[in-house]
Every structure is written in structure tokens, then in C-alpha cells.
Scaffold this motif. Structure first.
Motif, PDB file in Angstrom:
ATOM      1  N   ASN A  87       0.844  -1.047  -0.010  1.00 53.85           N
ATOM      2  CA  ASN A  87       0.055  -0.226  -0.079  1.00 53.85           C
ATOM      3  C   ASN A  87       0.792   1.329  -0.082  1.00 53.85           C
ATOM      4  O   ASN A  87       0.310   2.100  -0.049  1.00 53.85           O
ATOM      5  N   LYS A  88       2.183   0.996  -0.068  1.00 51.86           N
ATOM      6  CA  LYS A  88       3.205   2.331   0.097  1.00 51.86           C
ATOM      7  C   LYS A  88       2.702   3.274   1.131  1.00 51.86           C
ATOM      8  O   LYS A  88       2.770   4.465   1.155  1.00 51.86           O
ATOM      9  N   ARG A  89       2.517   2.559   2.343  1.00 51.27           N
ATOM     10  CA  ARG A  89       2.258   3.297   3.795  1.00 51.27           C
ATOM     11  C   ARG A  89       3.300   3.020   4.316  1.00 51.27           C
ATOM     12  O   ARG A  89       4.278   2.398   4.135  1.00 51.27           O
ATOM     13  N   GLY A  90       3.562   4.195   5.280  1.00 46.41           N
ATOM     14  CA  GLY A  90       4.663   3.978   6.144  1.00 46.41           C
ATOM     15  C   GLY A  90       5.293   5.511   6.565  1.00 46.41           C
ATOM     16  O   GLY A  90       4.470   6.616   6.469  1.00 46.41           O
ATOM     17  N   GLU A  91       6.370   5.408   7.118  1.00 47.21           N
ATOM     18  CA  GLU A  91       6.993   6.544   7.584  1.00 47.21           C
ATOM     19  C   GLU A  91       8.457   6.584   7.079  1.00 47.21           C
ATOM     20  O   GLU A  91       9.097   5.546   7.089  1.00 47.21           O
ATOM     21  N   LEU A  92       8.806   7.951   6.552  1.00 47.66           N
ATOM     22  CA  LEU A  92      10.173   8.025   6.231  1.00 47.66           C
ATOM     23  C   LEU A  92      10.722   9.498   6.855  1.00 47.66           C
ATOM     24  O   LEU A  92      10.374  10.373   6.981  1.00 47.66           O
ATOM     25  N   LYS A  93      11.863   8.872   7.743  1.00 48.53           N
ATOM     26  CA  LYS A  93      12.439   9.974   8.509  1.00 48.53           C
ATOM     27  C   LYS A  93      13.780  10.260   8.048  1.00 48.53           C
ATOM     28  O   LYS A  93      14.772   9.691   7.830  1.00 48.53           O
ATOM     29  N   ILE A  94      13.935  11.642   7.442  1.00 48.72           N
ATOM     30  CA  ILE A  94      15.057  12.324   6.795  1.00 48.72           C
ATOM     31  C   ILE A  94      15.740  13.077   7.525  1.00 48.72           C
ATOM     32  O   ILE A  94      15.170  14.123   8.260  1.00 48.72           O
ATOM     33  N   GLY A  95      17.026  13.342   7.442  1.00 45.61           N
ATOM     34  CA  GLY A  95      17.923  14.005   8.237  1.00 45.61           C
ATOM     35  C   GLY A  95      18.806  14.950   7.308  1.00 45.61           C
ATOM     36  O   GLY A  95      19.283  14.265   6.417  1.00 45.61           O
ATOM     37  N   TYR A 112       7.994  13.268  -5.163  1.00 48.53           N
ATOM     38  CA  TYR A 112       8.160  12.091  -4.145  1.00 48.53           C
ATOM     39  C   TYR A 112       6.729  11.859  -3.561  1.00 48.53           C
ATOM     40  O   TYR A 112       6.113  10.934  -3.560  1.00 48.53           O
ATOM     41  N   LYS A 113       6.163  12.944  -3.216  1.00 51.70           N
ATOM     42  CA  LYS A 113       4.852  12.999  -2.495  1.00 51.70           C
ATOM     43  C   LYS A 113       3.603  12.822  -3.565  1.00 51.70           C
ATOM     44  O   LYS A 113       2.773  12.184  -3.111  1.00 51.70           O
ATOM     45  N   LYS A 114       3.919  13.087  -4.706  1.00 52.97           N
ATOM     46  CA  LYS A 114       2.892  12.810  -5.690  1.00 52.97           C
ATOM     47  C   LYS A 114       2.765  10.978  -5.819  1.00 52.97           C
ATOM     48  O   LYS A 114       1.908  10.585  -6.259  1.00 52.97           O
ATOM     49  N   THR A 115       3.969  10.491  -5.920  1.00 52.74           N
ATOM     50  CA  THR A 115       4.144   9.097  -6.105  1.00 52.74           C
ATOM     51  C   THR A 115       3.906   8.073  -4.775  1.00 52.74           C
ATOM     52  O   THR A 115       3.730   6.937  -4.958  1.00 52.74           O
ATOM     53  N   HIS A 116       3.990   8.970  -3.680  1.00 51.42           N
ATOM     54  CA  HIS A 116       3.889   8.058  -2.148  1.00 51.42           C
ATOM     55  C   HIS A 116       3.120   9.138  -1.570  1.00 51.42           C
ATOM     56  O   HIS A 116       3.583   9.581  -0.322  1.00 51.42           O
TER      57      HIS A 116
END
Length: 334
Positions: A87-95, A112-116
């Protein structure tokens, strides 16, 4: 013992201060203390010495090491199951550093937000040293930073190489070279020798920032003791002060695209001889890398491939010959 009690225990073990740990967890000190006491009773051991200051017992030290592995396994399994869900759900933590985020993320994140659209993105903006610490402890999934990333078990994906530029107040150049100033500006437009400016005031980033580390090594190799008159966490502060004639600073090539209008009337921009930095995305090889993170890395590499800002482009943009450029910032806005 459950995952929540282990998480609480690990935060207390890191902080060794109930008040700070409770603040990080957004719970009361009483609830946190009660959780630790229940954990100790269930295990039949003392995990902390309470006096004279809070410290781990031997049993606590052993549990902390095991708990980190347990929580790491839990996070890897949950992330992998989420990927399997498709489902391409989840969390991505970027530094990322404060200024680097300003320059890079608008190029990458909107697409990226358009595809995820169902991936929740959280940002940590800090200097390189702090980002490495957070990556090591699993507090972020990915970090942008200059190589080398000073951690074991980190995979670094190279994104681009960029030169470092000396930002020199024009008054300094004129004072040094006098009637030869224009000739030297032309010569230094290819590569500048920092030794020429070694006695002039410099505005540097604070220790912990990778650009500062690169420059410290550079100065050492050139046997230079720089005349540092100011240190700052923000490279834009250093640049703005340089524009006002306070001193010389160092500026990454990519940042030139956001140069304030009129800056070149006040400062010379000279590429630093024999100096370049490689920007990369780093992630821990000890943790499961989600599909969301892999996609972000791939998109970043795609968007930044071959990206390079030339000085002539800056001049064209200032003169209005380039189309579709963003409105310039003005130096007086600083």
C-alpha cells in the motif's frame, strides 16, 4: 515486559534523567518511574542506581544492549510487513542540514509525495555530527551529508560532487592586488589560492559541520592558521556577513543558485583550488531499508545527477537573460 516498557527503559538509559526522558516521551515523570519499577520487578533485578545520580547497573547495561537489538528487529519486521502490504504506507524519517534542505528538498520532495502520498515524512534539520548520531541510534532512516559519513555499517549513495567557493569581499581583493585586481579576479575565477587570503578575517561554520571539517583539513594541508573572527551554525549568516564586508567565508556550489541579488557587486566568488565535496545519502546497513526509502534514494540520485551551477548562470539570472527563474532575494533583506 513488552515493547513499550523496553522503549521507556531505553530512553531513560540514554538520558539518565527521568525529567528529560519523560519530556521526550510526552508522559509524566510519575508514569515513567512507575513503568521502570514494574520492569525491574518483573525481571527481578535493579536496572538503575538511583544515587548519587541515575546510572545503569550491570544488569541495566546488559538489558540496554539487548533491548536495542530487540527494538531494531521489531522495526525491521514491521517495515518489511508494511512493504509486503503493497500500500506504500509508512513513515520516512530524513535528516538534512538546515540550508541544504532549503536547496535540495524542493527539487525532490514534491515529486516524491505525488508517487508516495501515504508515506508520512518527518524532517530532522541539524549539523552533520548530530545527524550521524541520530542515524546511528535509528532516530532517522536517511541522512544527506558530505562524505565521509563517520559511522560504521553505513551505506553511502553518492549523489553529486560540488566545488567549494571562497566568498571574498571585493574590498579585500582590491586591497591585496591593487591595480592587478581585475587580472587576478579572472585568474581566480578558475581556481583560487586560499594562501593569498590567509591573514584576512574568516567567518566559519562551527565544529560538527562537515564543511568546517573539510576546511580544517584543507587549512592544515596548506599549513595555514586561519584568522577566524566568527563561528556560526548557519552558512547563510556567514554569507550575509561576508556580503557586508566582515570577512571571507566558504560556500557550496549548489547554494549559488539562491544567491541574493546584488551579491556579486559586493563579493568575489572564487572556486577553491583542489577542493570539492561529495554529497551522499547514508543509511544503516543494520536496519531494514523500506521500499519508500529506496524510492526516495533513487529519485534523489535521478534529480541531482549532473546538477551543477555555473557562475555564468548566476550572472545571466541576475541580468534577466534566463527565463522562468525564481524572483531573486535581495542582499538588503538580510
Amino acid at each position: 515486559m513488552n515493547f513499550l516498557s523496553l522503549e521507556y527503559f531505553l530512553i531513560v538509559a540514554e538520558e539518565l534523567n527521568i525529567t528529560k526522558a519523560a519530556e521526550r516521551l510526552y508522559i509524566s515523570q510519575q508514569s515513567l518511574s512507575s513503568s521502570i519499577i514494574k520492569l525491574e520487578r518483573s525481571l527481578g533485578v535493579r536496572l538503575f542506581n538511583r544515587t548519587p545520580v541515575l546510572s545503569l547497573t550491570y544488569a541495566g547495561t546488559r538489558l540496554a544492549a539487548a533491548a536495542k537489538e530487540i527494538m531494531g528487529i521489531k522495526n525491521r519486521v514491521l517495515t518489511e510487513l508494511d512493504d509486503i502490504n503493497k500500500n506504500k504506507r509508512g513513515e520516512l524519517k530524513i535528516g538534512i542540514s538546515h540550508t541544504r534542505g532549503y536547496n535540495l528538498l524542493p527539487v525532490i520532495l514534491p515529486e516524491y509525495k505525488k508517487t508516495h502520498p501515504l508515506v508520512d515524512i518527518s524532517l530532522t534539520e541539524a549539523n552533520n555530527e548530530e545527524l550521524e548520531n541520530r542515524l546511528q541510534h535509528g532516530m532517522i532512516d536517511l541522512m544527506f551529508g558530505f562524505l565521509p559519513i563517520m559511522l560504521e555499517s553505513v551505506v553511502a549513495v553518492e549523489l553529486l560532487k560540488e566545488r567549494l567557493f571562497l566568498v571574498v569581499p571585493k574590498a579585500f581583493t582590491d586591497q591585496i592586488f591593487s591595480e592587478k585586481s581585475d587580472f587576478m579576479r579572472g585568474k581566480f575565477s578558475v581556481a583560487a589560492d586560499v594562501v593569498v587570503f590567509k591573514d584576512y578575517p574568516m567567518l566559519m561554520l562551527k565544529a560538527g559541520n562537515r564543511i568546517r571539517g573539510i576546511m580544517d583539513s584543507y587549512f592544515t594541508a596548506k599549513s595555514i592558521t586561519p584568522n577566524i573572527v566568527l563561528e556560526t551554525e548557519n552558512i547563510e549568516t556567514a554569507f550575509a556577513l561576508s556580503v557586508k564586508g566582515m570577512g571571507i567565508t566558504v560556500y557550496p556550489e549548489m547554494f549559488l543558485q539562491n544567491l541574493c541579488a546584488g551579491a556579486e557587486d559586493s563579493v568575489d566568488l572564487f572556486p577553491l583550488a583542489d577542493s570539492s565535496a561529495t554529497l551522499a545519502i547514508g543509511y544503516s546497513s543494520k536496519r531494514y531499508l523500506s521500499s519508500a526509502a529506496k524510492d526516495f534514494i533513487d529519485l534523489s540520485a535521478q534529480k541531482l545527477a549532473g546538477k551543477r551551477i555555473e557562475i555564468r548562470e548566476i550572472r545571466e539570472r541576475r541580468s534577466g537573460t534566463r527565463q522562468n527563474s525564481a524572483p531573486p532575494r535581495f542582499c538588503d533583506d538580510f
